[in-house]
Design an enzyme around this catalytic site. Structure first.
Site, PDB file in Angstrom:
ATOM      1  N   ASP A  62       0.849  -1.187   0.000  1.00  0.00           N
ATOM      2  CA  ASP A  62       0.000   0.000   0.000  1.00  0.00           C
ATOM      3  C   ASP A  62       0.887   1.240   0.000  1.00  0.00           C
ATOM      4  OD1 ASP A  62      -1.812   2.097   0.565  1.00  0.00           O
ATOM      5  OD2 ASP A  62      -3.110   0.737   1.699  1.00  0.00           O
ATOM      6  N   PHE A 112      -2.943  -7.501 -12.553  1.00  0.00           N
ATOM      7  CA  PHE A 112      -2.987  -6.080 -12.233  1.00  0.00           C
ATOM      8  C   PHE A 112      -1.846  -5.330 -12.911  1.00  0.00           C
ATOM      9  CE2 PHE A 112      -1.316  -2.720  -9.454  1.00  0.00           C
ATOM     10  CZ  PHE A 112      -2.414  -1.881  -9.367  1.00  0.00           C
ATOM     11  N   ASP A 168       4.286   0.290  -8.044  1.00  0.00           N
ATOM     12  CA  ASP A 168       3.850   1.016  -9.237  1.00  0.00           C
ATOM     13  C   ASP A 168       3.574   2.479  -8.910  1.00  0.00           C
ATOM     14  OD1 ASP A 168       1.680   0.409  -7.673  1.00  0.00           O
ATOM     15  OD2 ASP A 168       0.326  -0.013  -9.331  1.00  0.00           O
TER      16      ASP A 168
END
Length: 234
Positions: free
Chosen positions: A138, A214, A174
């Site tokens: 996260d 993803f 990312d």
């Protein structure tokens, strides 16, 4: 790992994750009901004996936050001579990984459903791991939430202490801002060497890290991914 001070109250540990409720599919529930007793690791604040746990002496890799477990399953399948331990707090993800691992007949995979920091502090022996993997944690992209990011000096030192000499800490994200944060924290840490080139801190995705759905979607949309591998040097 990090603490907030609140006047008149005890210090509160700031978590790097939020446990989100989710309904489980039949397969995920089967993972818990039928496979957890064979592959699940209950958190107990004492060190585990890796050779006894897996019934052999072999390189051991720990992945923190494996999500639904697709890439971890692929790695375990392709590297049967390596032991893998996954750590995840999302129960449907744990159930999904267990269910699929059982279907594939994997024997080199074990799973914790618990806070990774506590698992590392209390359960993982020092200098025991060949590699630690932290993929797409996260990012806590809002500045006021940066203190919740898992990659902080205390955590990096904890990882270093659990890696064997020349063991690897592999990170991927990312979010470019988080990648820069990771590089900054690791650059200040003792006992790590960046395996990238001197003038560029990132590496190409290594073959052993599978592409997730993803990530493939992100590539199609032009999103970047930043991989970093640091080696324990002392």
């Amino acid at each position: 790992m990090t603490e907030d001070s609140v006047p008149g109250r005890q210090h509160r540990v700031v978590k790097s994750f939020v446990i989100r409720a989710g309904r489980m599919t039949a397969g995920q529930q089967r993972g818990w009901n039928e496979v957890w007793p064979k592959m699940g690791l209950e958190f107990v604040p004492e060190q585990i004996d890796l050779a006894q746990l897996f019934g052999r002496n072999a390189p051991t890799v720990v992945e923190i936050g494996f999500g639904m477990g697709h890439s971890l399953l692929e790695m375990a399948r392709l590297a049967p001579d390596t032991n893998f331990i996954g750590i995840e707090v999302h129960r449907p993800g744990v159930g999904a990984l267990l269910n699929e691992a059982d279907k594939q007949g994997l024997t080199n995979l074990r799973v914790f459903c618990h806070d990774a920091v506590e698992v590392f502090k209390h359960c993982i022996p020092e200098s025991s791991l060949a590699r630690v993997q932290l993929y797409f944690p996260d990012p806590w992209h809002k500045k006021r939430h940066h203190k919740r990011r898992l990659v902080q000096p205390a955590f990096v030192e904890l990882v270093r202490s659990r890696l064997e000499r020349e063991g690897l800490f592999h990170l991927a994200t990312d979010w470019e801002n988080y990648a820069e944060h990771m590089v900054s924290v690791l650059a200040e840490a003792n006992g790590f060497r960046n395996t990238a080139t001197e003038h560029y801190p990132y590496i190409e995705r290594p073959d052993f890290r599978p592409l997730t759905k993803f990530e493939k979607r992100g590539h199609r949309l032009g999103h970047g991914v930043w991989d970093m591998i640091y080696q324990r040097s002392e």
